[in-house]
Design a protein around this motif. Structure first.
Motif, PDB file in Angstrom:
ATOM      1  N   GLY A  55       0.822  -1.198   0.000  1.00  0.00           N
ATOM      2  CA  GLY A  55       0.000   0.000   0.000  1.00  0.00           C
ATOM      3  C   GLY A  55       0.857   1.250   0.000  1.00  0.00           C
ATOM      4  O   GLY A  55       0.545   2.233  -0.691  1.00  0.00           O
ATOM      5  N   GLY A  56       1.941   1.234   0.762  1.00  0.00           N
ATOM      6  CA  GLY A  56       2.848   2.375   0.786  1.00  0.00           C
ATOM      7  C   GLY A  56       3.502   2.615  -0.563  1.00  0.00           C
ATOM      8  O   GLY A  56       3.639   3.767  -1.002  1.00  0.00           O
ATOM      9  N   ALA A  57       3.894   1.541  -1.224  1.00  0.00           N
ATOM     10  CA  ALA A  57       4.498   1.674  -2.551  1.00  0.00           C
ATOM     11  C   ALA A  57       3.501   2.259  -3.545  1.00  0.00           C
ATOM     12  O   ALA A  57       3.867   3.072  -4.409  1.00  0.00           O
ATOM     13  CB  ALA A  57       4.995   0.316  -3.033  1.00  0.00           C
ATOM     14  N   LEU A  58       2.231   1.852  -3.418  1.00  0.00           N
ATOM     15  CA  LEU A  58       1.192   2.409  -4.291  1.00  0.00           C
ATOM     16  C   LEU A  58       1.027   3.901  -4.024  1.00  0.00           C
ATOM     17  O   LEU A  58       0.937   4.708  -4.964  1.00  0.00           O
ATOM     18  CB  LEU A  58      -0.126   1.669  -4.077  1.00  0.00           C
ATOM     19  N   LEU A  59       0.980   4.289  -2.752  1.00  0.00           N
ATOM     20  CA  LEU A  59       0.856   5.709  -2.413  1.00  0.00           C
ATOM     21  C   LEU A  59       2.025   6.499  -2.985  1.00  0.00           C
ATOM     22  O   LEU A  59       1.837   7.584  -3.566  1.00  0.00           O
ATOM     23  CB  LEU A  59       0.806   5.885  -0.899  1.00  0.00           C
ATOM     24  N   TYR A  60       3.230   5.983  -2.808  1.00  0.00           N
ATOM     25  CA  TYR A  60       4.418   6.658  -3.339  1.00  0.00           C
ATOM     26  C   TYR A  60       4.287   6.879  -4.848  1.00  0.00           C
ATOM     27  O   TYR A  60       4.513   7.983  -5.360  1.00  0.00           O
ATOM     28  CB  TYR A  60       5.663   5.841  -3.017  1.00  0.00           C
ATOM     29  N   SER A  61       3.897   5.835  -5.563  1.00  0.00           N
ATOM     30  CA  SER A  61       3.800   5.912  -7.021  1.00  0.00           C
ATOM     31  C   SER A  61       2.728   6.906  -7.465  1.00  0.00           C
ATOM     32  O   SER A  61       2.919   7.654  -8.439  1.00  0.00           O
ATOM     33  CB  SER A  61       3.497   4.529  -7.602  1.00  0.00           C
ATOM     34  N   LEU A  62       1.595   6.933  -6.742  1.00  0.00           N
ATOM     35  CA  LEU A  62       0.510   7.834  -7.124  1.00  0.00           C
ATOM     36  C   LEU A  62       0.897   9.293  -6.903  1.00  0.00           C
ATOM     37  O   LEU A  62       0.547  10.164  -7.708  1.00  0.00           O
ATOM     38  CB  LEU A  62      -0.752   7.488  -6.334  1.00  0.00           C
ATOM     39  N   VAL A  63       1.622   9.560  -5.820  1.00  0.00           N
ATOM     40  CA  VAL A  63       2.076  10.936  -5.581  1.00  0.00           C
ATOM     41  C   VAL A  63       3.131  11.337  -6.606  1.00  0.00           C
ATOM     42  O   VAL A  63       3.112  12.462  -7.124  1.00  0.00           O
ATOM     43  CB  VAL A  63       2.607  11.094  -4.144  1.00  0.00           C
ATOM     44  N   ARG A  64       4.053  10.437  -6.917  1.00  0.00           N
ATOM     45  CA  ARG A  64       5.064  10.756  -7.925  1.00  0.00           C
ATOM     46  C   ARG A  64       4.415  11.063  -9.266  1.00  0.00           C
ATOM     47  O   ARG A  64       4.817  11.996  -9.971  1.00  0.00           O
ATOM     48  CB  ARG A  64       6.054   9.594  -8.088  1.00  0.00           C
ATOM     49  N   ALA A  65       3.400  10.269  -9.634  1.00  0.00           N
ATOM     50  CA  ALA A  65       2.778  10.425 -10.949  1.00  0.00           C
ATOM     51  C   ALA A  65       1.895  11.667 -11.039  1.00  0.00           C
ATOM     52  O   ALA A  65       1.877  12.357 -12.060  1.00  0.00           O
ATOM     53  CB  ALA A  65       1.963   9.183 -11.290  1.00  0.00           C
ATOM     54  N   SER A  66       1.160  11.964  -9.977  1.00  0.00           N
ATOM     55  CA  SER A  66       0.189  13.064 -10.024  1.00  0.00           C
ATOM     56  C   SER A  66       0.784  14.412  -9.630  1.00  0.00           C
ATOM     57  O   SER A  66       0.211  15.457  -9.927  1.00  0.00           O
ATOM     58  CB  SER A  66      -1.004  12.744  -9.126  1.00  0.00           C
TER      59      SER A  66
END
Length: 211
Positions: A55-66
């Protein structure tokens, strides 16, 4: 190298995840049915209630992308999920995080964890009831993480909606909990202005885009 892999950040995160694995060792017992939100928060202060590694990795990726300018988190706890958000904000080179927590014990611990990880300058911690503290948030908010009391997901969303940027992401954790269903019913109804997708991460995550 990303912040996630640059000292002292990974060591702090590893220690917190290890501590969170002992959540089941705490016997909190039943809370009085008339317990206030503050009393519930105090009783549950020993419990980390963390986001998972995935879940943390998903959050990281979503913030990086958006690349949101402002990230708002409901439910800091000991700051594990906040750290993933902060790592992404650091690596984006811009943005800030506003997070809120009712437990004074957790507020103090989270602030120390952020300092230890070297990301305290990116995070504003608002102590107190989220329905009061988040009224001070100004937009545009590009990403919201809902990870506090499940029955407050929908009220918190309504509180923040006027400040959401077009295309903002709203992420809800622990969506397998029955108490999250009213929120899911709302966010999955196209009439309410979101495109929403469920992710099979730990206890479930819902990622919704404001149209």
């Amino acid at each position: 190298m990303t912040t996630l892999r640059t000292d002292p950040f990974p060591a702090v995160l590893q220690l917190l995840h290890a501590a969170a694995e002992r959540d089941d060792d705490h016997d909190i017992g039943p809370l009085p049915p008339d317990a206030t939100a503050a009393e519930r928060a105090d009783a549950l202060a020993p419990i980390y209630m963390p986001v998972s590694d995935a879940g943390g990795a998903l959050l990281y990726s979503l913030v990086r992308a958006s690349r949101p300018q402002t990230v708002v988190e409901f439910g800091t706890s000991y700051g594990i999920s906040t750290l993933y958000l902060a790592a992404a904000v650091r690596d984006n080179g811009e943005g800030r995080i506003v997070t809120t927590e009712l437990s004074a014990t957790k507020v103090a611990a989270a602030r120390q964890n952020f300092a230890d990880a070297g990301v305290a300058d990116l995070i504003e911690v608002l102590p107190g009831d989220a329905l009061e503290t988040l009224t001070a948030v100004t937009g545009p908010v590009g990403l919201v993480l809902l990870d506090g009391w499940k029955d407050l997901y929908l009220p918190v969303l309504h509180l923040l909606e006027p400040h959401l940027a077009p295309g903002a992401l709203v992420i809800a954790d622990d969506t397998s909990f029955a108490s999250v269903q009213p929120y899911l019913d709302h966010i999955r109804d196209p009439a309410n202005g979101y495109v929403s997708t469920a992710f099979p991460v730990e206890d479930g995550m819902e990622v919704s885009c404001r149209s």
